[in-house]
Design an enzyme around this catalytic site. Sequence first.
Site, PDB file in Angstrom:
ATOM      1  CG  ASP A   1      -7.289-123.794  61.324  1.00 36.10           C
ATOM      2  OD1 ASP A   1      -6.288-123.633  62.041  1.00 36.10           O
ATOM      3  OD2 ASP A   1      -7.791-122.873  60.633  1.00 36.10           O
ATOM      4  CB  SER A   2      -2.425-126.743  63.052  1.00 36.49           C
ATOM      5  OG  SER A   2      -2.957-127.323  64.228  1.00 36.49           O
TER       6      SER A   2
ATOM      7  CG  ASP B   1      -8.566-123.338  65.337  1.00 35.93           C
ATOM      8  OD1 ASP B   1      -8.710-122.513  66.261  1.00 35.93           O
ATOM      9  OD2 ASP B   1      -7.454-123.649  64.857  1.00 35.93           O
TER      10      ASP B   1
ATOM     11  CE  LYS C   1      -6.810-121.164  67.959  1.00 38.49           C
ATOM     12  NZ  LYS C   1      -6.500-120.826  66.548  1.00 38.49           N
TER      13      LYS C   1
ATOM     14  CD  GLU D   1      -6.488-118.322  62.040  1.00 38.37           C
ATOM     15  OE1 GLU D   1      -6.183-117.711  60.984  1.00 38.37           O
ATOM     16  OE2 GLU D   1      -6.097-119.476  62.276  1.00 38.37           O
TER      17      GLU D   1
ATOM     18  CD  GLU E   1       0.494-118.964  64.834  1.00 38.41           C
ATOM     19  OE1 GLU E   1      -0.725-119.141  65.015  1.00 38.41           O
ATOM     20  OE2 GLU E   1       1.178-119.650  64.059  1.00 38.41           O
TER      21      GLU E   1
HETATM   22  O1  KIV Z   1      -4.503-124.397  64.461  1.00 39.22           O
HETATM   23  C1  KIV Z   1      -3.721-124.377  65.419  1.00 39.22           C
HETATM   24  O2  KIV Z   1      -3.131-125.381  65.818  1.00 39.22           O
HETATM   25  C2  KIV Z   1      -3.509-123.101  66.081  1.00 39.22           C
HETATM   26  C3  KIV Z   1      -2.336-123.003  67.002  1.00 39.22           C
HETATM   27  C4  KIV Z   1      -1.110-122.879  66.205  1.00 39.22           C
HETATM   28  C5  KIV Z   1      -2.484-121.881  67.963  1.00 39.22           C
HETATM   29  O3  KIV Z   1      -4.224-122.182  65.857  1.00 39.22           O
END
Ligand code: KIV
Length: 264
Positions: A45-46, A84, A112, A114, A181
């Site tokens: 989600d970056s 994510d 993924k 968080e 992270e």
């Molecule tokens: O969203 C993302 O790219 C991430 C990485 C920084 C691990 O979670």
Amino acid sequence: MSKISLTTLQKMKQEGEKIAMITAYDATFSRLFDDEGVHSILVGDSLGMVVQGHSDTLPVTMDDMVYHTANAARGVQNALLIADLPFMSYSDVKSACHNAARLMAAGAKMVKIEGGAWLSETIQHLNRNGIPVCAHLGLTPQSVHVFGGFRIQGRDAQRAEEIYHDALALQAAGAQMVVLECVPEQLAERITKALRIPVIGIGAGAQTDGQVLVMQDAIGITSGYIPKFSKNFMAVTGDIRKAIRLYVEEVRSGEFPAAEHTFN
Ligand code: KIV
């Protein structure tokens, strides 16, 4: 290279072979990264920051994630594709299952999420429904406003213990991978040794089972700011393919991350 599954990554951990992961958000880059031997591709989600231009990841929606996951999936042959779940899309078990199923249908092989031990029940439900989970601990960007900024986590003993116990709890709940992270190297090493599942670091030093970078950082096309823990591999090679090959090689050999990329 043959198809990479969670079993492959698990075996790599057992054999002390390092895992190279990178983000991708479309088919062109996921294909290129797959070709160059990256073991796992993360549709992070970056993308809210590096693709959409926001200052954090909070505005990213499920529709955004499904769109980019489907695009990236079309470029992947062998690497394990992880996607994510974005901000507030897994705040209860029912939403988590519904939204994770959308990412899996778009081509993800793992999702993924968080957060700490509070996600145990969610992970159990996802697993029961056939969805493998990667837990993200340490600096979890969706909680940036709780942390008061993008800050290193686990520098004080109490927070370090919390992250350590969260990692154990999430593995016990059924998480099959952890992304760690921005934590001190010593904490990352302790967690990596304690877990039987692969631990992938970003700003967590060289002792984890593998590394992940945001692709724009790895090829030096961010708008100025490059985090301390990252490296511009294209500055060395002058070519994207070679840069990714070098990233994979340096992760595998343990050359990256070096001391200058590490928090103590
Ligand atoms: O969203 C993302 O790219 C991430 C990485 C920084 C691990 O979670």
